[in-house]
Scaffold this motif. Structure first.
Motif, PDB file in Angstrom:
ATOM      1  N   THR A 229      -0.062 -29.405  30.112  1.00  9.88           N
ATOM      2  CA  THR A 229      -1.173 -30.454  30.106  1.00  9.88           C
ATOM      3  C   THR A 229      -2.479 -30.165  30.738  1.00  9.88           C
ATOM      4  O   THR A 229      -3.593 -30.754  30.353  1.00  9.88           O
ATOM      5  N   ASN A 230      -2.802 -28.974  31.117  1.00 14.09           N
ATOM      6  CA  ASN A 230      -3.681 -28.679  32.416  1.00 14.09           C
ATOM      7  C   ASN A 230      -4.119 -28.949  33.108  1.00 14.09           C
ATOM      8  O   ASN A 230      -5.579 -29.975  33.587  1.00 14.09           O
ATOM      9  N   GLU A 231      -2.952 -30.062  33.856  1.00 13.22           N
ATOM     10  CA  GLU A 231      -3.734 -30.965  34.731  1.00 13.22           C
ATOM     11  C   GLU A 231      -2.126 -30.916  35.731  1.00 13.22           C
ATOM     12  O   GLU A 231      -1.227 -31.055  35.688  1.00 13.22           O
ATOM     13  N   PHE A 232      -2.338 -31.698  37.378  1.00 13.79           N
ATOM     14  CA  PHE A 232      -1.187 -32.016  37.488  1.00 13.79           C
ATOM     15  C   PHE A 232      -0.670 -33.640  37.772  1.00 13.79           C
ATOM     16  O   PHE A 232      -1.738 -34.488  38.560  1.00 13.79           O
ATOM     17  N   SER A 233       0.050 -34.419  36.783  1.00 15.08           N
ATOM     18  CA  SER A 233       0.026 -35.072  37.073  1.00 15.08           C
ATOM     19  C   SER A 233       2.052 -36.094  36.885  1.00 15.08           C
ATOM     20  O   SER A 233       2.505 -34.833  36.085  1.00 15.08           O
ATOM     21  N   LEU A 234       2.247 -36.729  37.138  1.00 10.82           N
ATOM     22  CA  LEU A 234       3.636 -37.707  37.248  1.00 10.82           C
ATOM     23  C   LEU A 234       3.522 -39.269  36.528  1.00 10.82           C
ATOM     24  O   LEU A 234       2.896 -39.893  36.868  1.00 10.82           O
ATOM     25  N   THR A 235       4.914 -39.067  35.642  1.00 10.47           N
ATOM     26  CA  THR A 235       4.500 -40.540  35.604  1.00 10.47           C
ATOM     27  C   THR A 235       6.072 -40.850  36.058  1.00 10.47           C
ATOM     28  O   THR A 235       7.555 -39.907  35.332  1.00 10.47           O
ATOM     29  N   PHE A 236       6.325 -41.979  36.380  1.00  9.57           N
ATOM     30  CA  PHE A 236       7.397 -42.497  36.366  1.00  9.57           C
ATOM     31  C   PHE A 236       7.139 -44.022  36.273  1.00  9.57           C
ATOM     32  O   PHE A 236       6.177 -44.726  36.962  1.00  9.57           O
ATOM     33  N   ALA A 237       8.837 -44.860  35.911  1.00 13.92           N
ATOM     34  CA  ALA A 237       8.680 -46.013  35.851  1.00 13.92           C
ATOM     35  C   ALA A 237       7.131 -46.265  34.774  1.00 13.92           C
ATOM     36  O   ALA A 237       7.088 -47.643  35.477  1.00 13.92           O
TER      37      ALA A 237
END
Length: 568
Positions: A229-237
């Motif tokens: 993704t070339n990024e640091f991201s988190l997806t929850f709910a």
């Protein structure tokens, strides 16, 4: 004595009481051929096949139906019919869960998926030979594990996380108590966590399995997620938090990078080579009569060697049969045909060993990764397109049943008293093997009936498209170079991890993982490590909570799959 130590002692005492309460002799062990068990097992196996095929087609995964099978057996025991009362016996419940588990994984992963490879590549006439070959390979796969379970390479004391979850569930529903309460807490957390997008099955595996193995998996998954993704991201709910973007520059593209695209495959090659050397060290280790855990549970080094030798011969025979039935002799000369047969058999055996040790430590089986790996190696050797398609299917058929059988036997080993009665363990293990074969038989019939209809609608296992595109793209010197380069760190990680299969799990995490999986795994590891640092005995509490998380996640996935069936 503090409250934690008291709770720990109560749990251990409760566990021993459960073992004593359900203790039986070898002569009292329920049989698969009992009419009630046979009929109920077939019914739940059909259900497992339907769910497994649907979920495989739409998501590319296969749900764990073993816990559902156990619950089903427990529920029908409550029906006021005399012939259903015997299902209150936990060992009958275990036979039912073994059957549905075997049927689900065999139908979706070993048969339907493998049949689709030649079909999607333009050879629908090879559907039946591929199904027969895959079914025979699946039976050999499970048989080798049955003969090897309890050995130094695949010890009954190994983690086998899903097996622990099944055993804890059956015990909890039979006896209630404090362990049942802990399991319920873990199950609720697993269900709720899965609902909001947290991979609670991974949390459960971390709390049950090897911290080293799952740590390697988590690092691999996190690295893959950030690179892709070339990024640091988190997806929850449904909510996404982005903490860093364009980490490797705005022009960076993981998909366009040949070097990074084959990092996981190369690491798997290096780790796989070291893993094979580690397995060889066990195989050729001098056996000390009567002193090993393996000898106490009836599976010696000689038993394991015998199983692997006969299994390899069986794979040779199946590969020859496939070569004849699919007309591979028209595609290659006699020398290359012989090379293909030998390579296919080696790939099948090595694949199941890698998948087996990975599943034992982490609960995950990298069947797709190992099949793709051997497909790429086959391309480098220079096999033509059709032999590559058959090779991919044959290799993909080995591994899933191996790991599933290991989990089922682990559950049975716990329920039968953890090997305290060796004769009971042998008899019970054999009945579970028969239950697994019954599941395979149901799977064969179901896939033979429904596969063509799915294929005619253009419905395939998603991984079939990956195999197709890989074969059509071909292999290049550039790919070979990067596979060799990445094999080096894979081998080093495997060496540093000792017997925890860290290199295999790192490669698996990179091949199938994502950012959220890596983060959740590392957090779960930190929690367990911190809590048990001062009191290692607390680890048994984590084992039950982890088993509960696996149960809750599995039940949530199954219910979601069933709802999806009714909506379609």
């Amino acid at each position: 004595m503090n409250n934690t130590e008291s709770k720990q002692n109560n749990i251990l005492l409760e566990e021993q009481k459960e073992i004593d309460r359900h203790k039986i002799t070898a002569d009292q062990m329920p049989k698969v051929k009992e009419p009630a068990v046979f009929v109920v097992a077939i019914i739940v196996a059909i259900l497992g096949c339907i769910v497994g095929l649907q979920v495989q087609i739409h998501t590319g995964t296969t749900p764990d139906t073993s816990i559902v099978g156990a619950i089903f057996a427990i529920l029908i025991a409550q029906i006021p019919l005399r012939w259903l009362k015997p299902f209150k016996n936990i060992h009958r419940q275990n036979l039912v869960q073994t059957t549905i588990s075997g049927a689900t994984f065999a139908s979706a992963n070993c048969m339907f998926l493998t049949m689709g490879i030649p079909v999607i590549m333009g050879w629908p006439q090879l559907m039946v030979p591929m199904l027969i070959g895959a079914t025979l390979a699946t039976i050999v796969d499970a048989t080798i594990l049955y003969k090897s379970f309890g050995s130094p390479m695949f010890p009954a004391e190994g983690a086998w996380p899903p097996g622990i979850a099944v055993a804890e569930s059956i015990y909890a529903m039979a006896d209630k108590g404090k362990r049942a309460l802990l399991l319920l807490v873990g199950s609720v957390a697993g269900w709720i966590g899965a609902m909001i997008g947290i991979p609670m099955d991974l949390v459960g595996v971390v709390w049950v399995g090897s911290l080293v193995a799952m740590g390697a998996f988590g690092v691999g998954a996190l690295l893959k997620g950030i690179l892709s993704t070339n990024e640091f991201s988190l997806t929850f709910a449904g909510h996404t938090g982005t903490f860093a973007t364009d980490i490797f520059g705005s022009d960076f593209s993981f998909a366009d990078s040949v070097s990074l695209s084959y990092l996981g495959h190369g690491a798997m090659i290096g780790a796989g080579i070291i893993s094979l050397l580690q397995c060889a060290r066990i195989l050729f280790k001098k056996e000390e009569n009567g002193t090993s855990a393996a000898s106490r549970f009836g599976t010696s080094l000689s038993d394991m060697k015998n199983a692997l030798s006969k299994g390899f011969i069986a794979y040779i025979v199946i590969a020859i049969g496939l070569a004849i039935a699919t007309g591979l002799y028209y595609e290659m000369g006699i020398v290359k045909l012989i090379a293909w047969v030998i390579f296919a058999a080696v790939a099948a055996l090595v694949s199941e060993l890698i998948v087996g040790v990975s599943a034992m430590h982490s609960g995950w089986f990298p069947g797709f990764a190992t099949a793709l790996l051997f497909l790429i190696i086959g391309m480098m050797i220079g096999f033509p397109t059709l032999p590559l398609a058959i090779l991919a299917g044959f290799t993909a058929a080995t591994g899933p049943a191996f790991s599933d059988m290991g989990n089922d036997l682990k559950a049975g080993w716990i329920l039968r008293g953890k090997g305290a009665d060796m004769e009971l363990e042998k008899v019970g293990r054999k009945q579970q093997y028969y239950a697994e074969l019954l599941g395979f038989g149901v799977a064969f019939v179901m896939v033979a009936i429904f596969a063509k209809g799915y294929f005619n609608q253009g419905m395939f296992a998603p991984i079939n498209f990956v195999y197709q595109s890989t074969i059509e793209a071909g292999s290049t010197v550039e790919v070979m170079k990067w596979l060799a380069i990445w094999a080096i760190p894979g081998a080093l990680i495997q060496l540093l991890g000792g017997n925890h299969q860290a290199g295999i799990l790192f490669a698996t995490g990179f091949l199938v993982g994502w950012t959220e999986a890596g983060v959740v795994i590392l957090i779960a590891i930190s929690i367990r490590a911190i809590v048990i640092h001062k009191n290692p005995e607390r680890d048994s509490i984590f084992a039950i909570l982890g088993a509960g998380a696996l149960v809750g996640s599995a039940l949530r996935d199954f219910s979601t799959s069933m709802l999806g069936l009714f909506k379609k």
